[in-house]
Design a protein around this motif. Sequence first.
Motif, short mmCIF file in Angstrom:
data_model
loop_
_atom_site.label_atom_id
_atom_site.label_comp_id
_atom_site.label_asym_id
_atom_site.label_seq_id
_atom_site.Cartn_x
_atom_site.Cartn_y
_atom_site.Cartn_z
N ASN A 143 0.85 -1.19 0.00
CA ASN A 143 0.00 0.00 0.00
C ASN A 143 0.89 1.24 0.00
OD1 ASN A 143 -2.04 -1.83 0.41
ND2 ASN A 143 -2.32 -1.35 2.56
N ILE A 144 0.44 2.29 -0.66
CA ILE A 144 1.15 3.57 -0.69
C ILE A 144 0.18 4.63 -0.19
CG2 ILE A 144 2.28 5.30 -2.14
CD1 ILE A 144 3.83 2.71 -2.03
N GLY A 145 0.68 5.54 0.64
CA GLY A 145 -0.15 6.63 1.13
C GLY A 145 0.67 7.89 1.31
N TYR A 146 -0.02 9.01 1.39
CA TYR A 146 0.69 10.25 1.65
C TYR A 146 -0.04 11.02 2.75
CZ TYR A 146 -2.74 13.19 -0.67
OH TYR A 146 -3.89 13.86 -1.00
N GLY A 147 0.71 11.84 3.46
CA GLY A 147 0.14 12.63 4.54
C GLY A 147 0.81 13.98 4.61
N VAL A 148 0.07 14.97 5.09
CA VAL A 148 0.57 16.34 5.15
C VAL A 148 0.29 16.94 6.52
CG1 VAL A 148 0.38 18.64 4.13
CG2 VAL A 148 0.12 16.62 2.68
N ASP A 149 1.27 17.63 7.07
CA ASP A 149 1.04 18.51 8.22
C ASP A 149 1.17 19.92 7.68
OD1 ASP A 149 0.59 19.47 10.79
OD2 ASP A 149 2.74 19.61 11.18
N GLN A 150 0.03 20.60 7.50
CA GLN A 150 0.04 21.92 6.88
C GLN A 150 0.54 23.01 7.82
OE1 GLN A 150 -3.75 22.86 5.14
NE2 GLN A 150 -3.69 21.12 3.77
N HIS A 151 0.38 22.80 9.10
CA HIS A 151 0.80 23.81 10.08
C HIS A 151 1.47 23.09 11.25
CE1 HIS A 151 -1.57 26.76 7.94
NE2 HIS A 151 -2.56 25.89 7.93
N GLY A 152 2.56 23.62 11.72
CA GLY A 152 3.22 23.04 12.87
C GLY A 152 4.54 22.38 12.55
N GLN A 153 4.82 22.12 11.30
CA GLN A 153 6.08 21.53 10.87
C GLN A 153 6.39 20.26 11.68
OE1 GLN A 153 6.10 25.02 11.91
NE2 GLN A 153 5.34 25.44 9.87
N ASP A 154 5.41 19.36 11.76
CA ASP A 154 5.54 18.15 12.56
C ASP A 154 5.69 16.93 11.65
OD1 ASP A 154 5.21 15.95 14.27
OD2 ASP A 154 3.66 16.92 15.45
N ALA A 155 6.91 16.40 11.60
CA ALA A 155 7.19 15.24 10.74
C ALA A 155 6.41 14.02 11.19
CB ALA A 155 8.69 14.95 10.74
N THR A 156 6.22 13.85 12.49
CA THR A 156 5.46 12.70 13.00
C THR A 156 4.01 12.77 12.52
OG1 THR A 156 6.87 12.49 14.94
CG2 THR A 156 4.69 11.49 15.08
N GLU A 157 3.40 13.94 12.59
CA GLU A 157 2.01 14.10 12.15
C GLU A 157 1.87 13.76 10.67
OE1 GLU A 157 -1.95 14.55 12.59
OE2 GLU A 157 -0.51 14.75 14.22
N ALA A 158 2.79 14.22 9.85
CA ALA A 158 2.75 13.91 8.42
C ALA A 158 2.92 12.41 8.19
CB ALA A 158 3.83 14.69 7.67
N ALA A 159 3.82 11.77 8.93
CA ALA A 159 4.07 10.33 8.78
C ALA A 159 2.84 9.51 9.20
CB ALA A 159 5.28 9.92 9.61
N VAL A 160 2.23 9.86 10.32
CA VAL A 160 1.03 9.15 10.77
C VAL A 160 -0.09 9.30 9.75
CG1 VAL A 160 -0.82 9.16 12.51
CG2 VAL A 160 1.58 9.23 13.23
N ARG A 161 -0.26 10.49 9.21
CA ARG A 161 -1.31 10.70 8.20
C ARG A 161 -1.03 9.91 6.93
NH1 ARG A 161 -2.42 17.18 9.19
NH2 ARG A 161 -3.56 16.86 11.15
N ALA A 162 0.24 9.72 6.56
CA ALA A 162 0.58 8.92 5.39
C ALA A 162 0.18 7.46 5.61
CB ALA A 162 2.07 9.03 5.07
#
Length: 190
Positions: free
Chosen positions: A57-76
């Motif tokens: 499976n492939i997914g992508y995630g974005v943290d638009q505010h806060g510059q949080d790499a963990t948040e972007a990774a979890v969303r992916a």
Amino acid sequence: MLGLRAAAHVFKNAKSSPACQQLASTTGLPYLQMASQHTSGAKLRTPKGFNKLLAVNIGYGVDQHGQDATEAAVRAVQNAMGSTALPGVLSMVPGGHDKVKIKCKIGVPDSKTVDVEAVKKAFYYGHVDVKCVPGGLRTHSGIIYPKSGDPESKDDVEADTSGDETDPVDSGHKARDEMFCAVASIRVGY
């Protein structure tokens, strides 16, 4: 259903497997047969530590505010897993949920800051191995929104973002409107 009929036509002379027979019985296409490794020329590549690879499976995630790499990774991870149902996979894994292996590789800005344990919690089952590597994308959201995590600024905001495509986002100062984009590759097997 048209896609399955086309696949049946293409592979009607291939060797049948139990999984293909099950698919044929559930779809009503008795002649559905999948090409085996020997007849198609395809070579299967099983990840180290897996007996069988069952899904990717492939997914992508974005943290638009806060510059949080963990948040972007979890969303992916949530994006990849949230639109996938694999009920048949669990019946194929000896030992069910407890024996499922999941390898997750995430390309994300500031990859060393990712809380791997938080990413693991995004999975519902299985023995999860998470590896974060430098990647993804840093770009500008176009708005500084401190209530959502962007750093506050006393300075005027530079409105000209015409050089975004060529200028590095981290050109000596912390961009207050940065967003982090992550890409996750998830392999499921046993």
